[in-house]
Motif scaffolding. Structure first.
Motif, PDB file in Angstrom:
ATOM      1  N   ILE A 101       0.882  -1.164   0.000  1.00 53.28           N
ATOM      2  CA  ILE A 101       0.000   0.000   0.000  1.00 53.28           C
ATOM      3  C   ILE A 101       0.918   1.211   0.000  1.00 53.28           C
ATOM      4  O   ILE A 101       1.804   1.318   0.850  1.00 53.28           O
TER       5      ILE A 101
ATOM      6  N   GLY B 114      -1.891   5.421   1.430  1.00 48.61           N
ATOM      7  CA  GLY B 114      -3.055   4.549   1.265  1.00 48.61           C
ATOM      8  C   GLY B 114      -3.837   4.824   0.002  1.00 48.61           C
ATOM      9  O   GLY B 114      -5.007   4.482  -0.101  1.00 48.61           O
TER      10      GLY B 114
ATOM     11  N   LEU C 217      -3.043   0.237  -4.249  1.00 52.21           N
ATOM     12  CA  LEU C 217      -2.403  -1.048  -4.027  1.00 52.21           C
ATOM     13  C   LEU C 217      -1.406  -1.285  -5.151  1.00 52.21           C
ATOM     14  O   LEU C 217      -1.761  -1.233  -6.336  1.00 52.21           O
TER      15      LEU C 217
ATOM     16  N   VAL D  36     -14.111   3.677  -1.534  1.00 53.68           N
ATOM     17  CA  VAL D  36     -12.793   3.369  -0.964  1.00 53.68           C
ATOM     18  C   VAL D  36     -12.036   4.682  -0.779  1.00 53.68           C
ATOM     19  O   VAL D  36     -11.738   5.378  -1.748  1.00 53.68           O
TER      20      VAL D  36
ATOM     21  N   PHE E 203      -6.523   2.700   1.469  1.00 52.82           N
ATOM     22  CA  PHE E 203      -6.106   1.322   1.683  1.00 52.82           C
ATOM     23  C   PHE E 203      -5.279   1.265   2.966  1.00 52.82           C
ATOM     24  O   PHE E 203      -4.439   2.136   3.210  1.00 52.82           O
TER      25      PHE E 203
ATOM     26  N   THR F 239      -2.646  -5.008   3.011  1.00 52.63           N
ATOM     27  CA  THR F 239      -2.886  -5.989   1.954  1.00 52.63           C
ATOM     28  C   THR F 239      -2.338  -7.349   2.399  1.00 52.63           C
ATOM     29  O   THR F 239      -1.445  -7.422   3.247  1.00 52.63           O
TER      30      THR F 239
ATOM     31  N   VAL G 154      -7.466  -6.852   0.528  1.00 54.12           N
ATOM     32  CA  VAL G 154      -7.100  -5.588   1.182  1.00 54.12           C
ATOM     33  C   VAL G 154      -8.072  -5.294   2.325  1.00 54.12           C
ATOM     34  O   VAL G 154      -9.210  -5.765   2.324  1.00 54.12           O
TER      35      VAL G 154
ATOM     36  N   VAL H   7      -9.595  -1.790   3.963  1.00 55.05           N
ATOM     37  CA  VAL H   7      -9.653  -0.378   3.589  1.00 55.05           C
ATOM     38  C   VAL H   7     -10.492   0.418   4.592  1.00 55.05           C
ATOM     39  O   VAL H   7     -11.261  -0.140   5.374  1.00 55.05           O
TER      40      VAL H   7
END
Lengths: 110, 582
Positions: free
Chosen positions: A7, A11, A14, A45, A48, A51, A60, A62
């Motif tokens: 990440i 964030g 990905l 979203v 993130f 992961t 993931v 989130v």
């Protein structure tokens, strides 16, 4: 073969093997009873957080917001892609995504 | 366990990144090894280069750090020439064209579509003229901000410019401070208007008087741990320290080292010093600074001038630096409104000409994304104000033009959720044509940020807009959360988020209805911020009444899923290849 999952950028996305694969701003329908009261969360979203992998599935966690009820929270593990022959293949994220709460730790190399 | 970013930083970071950057520039973007791209793109930030978002691979945003927003004579022309020659890419912006410069909320400059192969030439040209991108991004001392007219301002308590220059020279490239757990944003303000916006920085020096051996001495009070990002806004906390100007560097270096040694390197979301201040409290920060990081006795805080602050407070005089203002030396500085901070390269060059013709050639940048031409003699003032360029970049703009701030948005940024700059231009134009503020309300600040990173400082505006999504008629569309009543000053206040997920095409109508309610229900002479303060969230939500109007938004769809939102074929499949190294 090791797949590098990260990440990055506060964030924002990905990274899979040093390529940007999934970004913030996607809208996901989640089967996630623990996230909000809606039958299906309709979640933006926003960040993130983590992961990891489950077999060949890339998952993931989130931070996001359900745009139906307004709940803002952190999700359990959401599948976003699969590693097939060493390559990342998107899971259709227009469909319903099933969220699970337990997951092995991310396997990444840096 | 340290993060990947920390591991990369421990291998190569700081000044040494430059030689690698130049090597890749010479050998070509494609020679960056596939399995090292995340690492190098992270490191390049330290030299001011930020890889643009998905779909724009191989193009970079370049940030030039101009301490306190000061562009010395000749430097603006260099920026304009670089923008014109190098900041052109495969996408054309329908409002701003092909080449432009962005003035940021931290008094820096951003250019887009920069190719790696051009970086050595750009650096050479900049450095020849005293400009640099060093530490403009990345985990170190960022561009130092303050009152942009430091040294010239009639409202000044102390000239902060020599202090800022000294800090910049000391901590740019200093290996002891080049690898911090996270970014380090410093503000030094010498004026009584609060225009350095210290409260939202990691470290703030604010003007204050201290009685030393029977005499009132002017120096700075110190606050630590402010910042707006990630749904965790904080105002900087008072650590009860006053420092004389000649000791600022010692205290700033001590606090930077304290952060370097104690900040969280295992969780980047928890790394900013605001979280350390949360954990320790201001008292422990002070004690640790005293015991471990400075070798002299710290003074307790002095008498500040926060009650006099007006900048971005939502009421009183001088909420920004737009307009004509007399300098201490009898000349004038003229603050020009640059809507959303973006100026075409041709206009940058023309402004550089005008600054030379009418002033000293110097230009300064404010934290409200505006530009200030300094040193204009009274005898030249009228002619300067008659120049055609000032019709567009006006010193007397509509309140909606004047009050608009926007971040980069999905046009280039990985973090953003919505389109911002062009949208804010469309909003401001519509509001100017369709909405009247009460006659005595001359300023109305609307800040649009594409996400919670808060680069447009949305929490400290009259109206705060933040990127979101919603569904309209079943379709996913870009939307904005609406917050109200934020502002700085002696008693700073973050906006309250009262209305969520307004589809973007209904936002202008919502603002029109809100302003109508304000005009009808305000008490005589009441500011918008005071009006918001005496209503609860439910009442305010009623005032924000989203409504479709004749405003049309051409960017309702998910602009993040395009390679460039304004391209004729905007799909990711149509994205351009990474630029060849020619």
């Amino acid at each position: 073969m090791t797949t590098r999952l990260r990440i990055l950028d506060d964030g924002a996305w990905l990274s899979v093997d040093d390529s940007r694969r999934v970004s913030v701003s996607e809208l996901w329908r989640l089967d996630a009873p623990g996230f909000c009261e809606c039958d299906l969360a309709d979640m933006v979203v926003e960040n993130f957080l983590e992961t990891g992998v489950d077999g060949r599935t890339v998952q993931v966690r989130v931070y996001g917001q359900c745009i139906v009820c307004g709940t803002k929270s952190t999700t359990g593990w959401i599948p976003v892609g699969r590693i097939v022959d060493g390559e990342f293949v998107d899971i259709d994220r227009e469909g319903v995504l099933r969220v699970t709460d337990d997951k092995e730790e991310a396997k990444s190399s840096g | 366990m340290p993060t990947d970013v920390e591991n990369w930083k421990s291998e190569v970071y700081g000044n040494e990144i430059r030689e690698h950057l130049f090597r890749f520039a010479e050998e070509g973007f494609e020679t960056i090894p596939d399995d090292e791209r995340d690492a190098w793109f992270e490191r390049f930030k330290w030299w001011g280069l930020y890889h643009q978002r998905n779909g724009q691979e191989g193009y970079f945003m370049m940030r030039i750090g101009t301490p306190n927003g000061v562009l010395e004579p000749g430097q603006l022309r260099v920026v304009g020439e670089i923008a014109d020659e190098y900041a052109r890419g495969p996408g054309t912006n329908p409002i701003f064209g092909d080449a432009y410069a962005d003035y940021t909320t931290r008094q820096a400059i951003q250019l887009h579509w920069i190719e790696l192969s051009d970086v050595p030439d750009i650096f050479e040209k900049m450095e020849k003229h005293g400009l640099t991108t060093q530490q403009a991004c990345g985990d170190s001392w960022r561009n130092i901000v303050g009152n942009p007219v430091a040294g010239k301002d009639g409202q000044e308590v102390i000239d902060a410019w020599p202090v800022i220059r000294d800090l910049n020279e000391t901590f740019k490239g200093d290996e002891d401070h080049s690898n911090l757990p996270r970014k380090w944003k410093v503000s030094v303000t010498g004026s009584a208007d609060g225009s350095g916006q210290g409260d939202i920085n990691d470290l703030a020096f604010e003007p204050a008087y201290k009685e030393i051996e029977g005499e009132d001495v002017v120096g700075f009070n110190v606050r630590v741990g402010g910042g707006l990002a990630r749904n965790e806004p904080r105002f900087a906390r008072d650590i009860d320290v006053w420092v004389s100007p000649d000791r600022v560097s010692d205290v700033a270096g001590g606090l930077s080292a304290l952060f370097r040694d104690n900040g969280d390197r295992e969780d980047r979301y928890n790394a900013r010093i605001k979280f350390l201040v949360d954990e320790w409290g201001a008292e422990e920060v002070r004690e640790t600074l005293q015991d471990e990081y400075v070798d002299f006795e710290l003074h307790t805080a002095g008498r500040d001038v926060r009650e006099e602050y007006t900048y971005n407070t939502g009421e009183g005089e001088r909420n920004d630096l737009v307009g004509v203002h007399e300098q201490r030396d009898g000349k004038y500085f003229v603050g020009l409104n640059v809507l959303v901070g973006r100026m075409g390269a041709d206009d940058v060059l023309e402004l550089a000409d005008l600054a030379e013709e009418y002033g000293s050639g110097e230009v300064r940048l404010s934290q409200r994304q505006n530009v200030i031409v300094t040193d204009v003699p009274e005898s030249e003032l009228d002619d300067f104000l008659e120049e055609d360029l000032l019709e567009h970049y006006s010193p007397e703009p509509s309140p909606f033009m004047r009050g608009s701030i926007a971040c980069t948005g999905t046009e280039f940024c990985s973090l953003s959720i919505v389109e911002t700059k062009n949208r804010q231009v469309r909003f401001a134009r519509w509001l100017k044509e369709n909405v009247d503020l009460p006659e005595d309300v001359e300023e109305f600040h609307i800040h649009l940020s594409g996400c919670t990173a808060s680069c447009a400082q949305p929490q400290i505006a009259d109206v705060s807009l933040r990127g979101m999504k919603t569904r309209k008629d079943g379709e996913a569309v870009e939307a904005l959360d609406v917050g109200l009543g934020g502002g700085l000053g002696d008693e700073p206040q973050f906006a309250r988020w009262v209305t969520q997920r307004v589809p973007v095409d209904e936002v202008p109508g919502a603002l029109a209805n809100l302003i109508d309610s304000f005009a009808e229900a305000r008490e005589a002479g009441e500011s918008f911020r005071a009006f918001v303060a005496r209503h609860d969230d439910e009442e305010l939500d009623e005032f924000v009444d989203p409504e479709e109007t004749d405003y049309e938004d051409p960017m309702m769809h998910n602009t993040k899923m395009t390679w460039y939102p304004y391209a004729e074929d905007d799909s990711m499949d149509a994205k351009p290849p990474a630029p060849a190294d020619d």
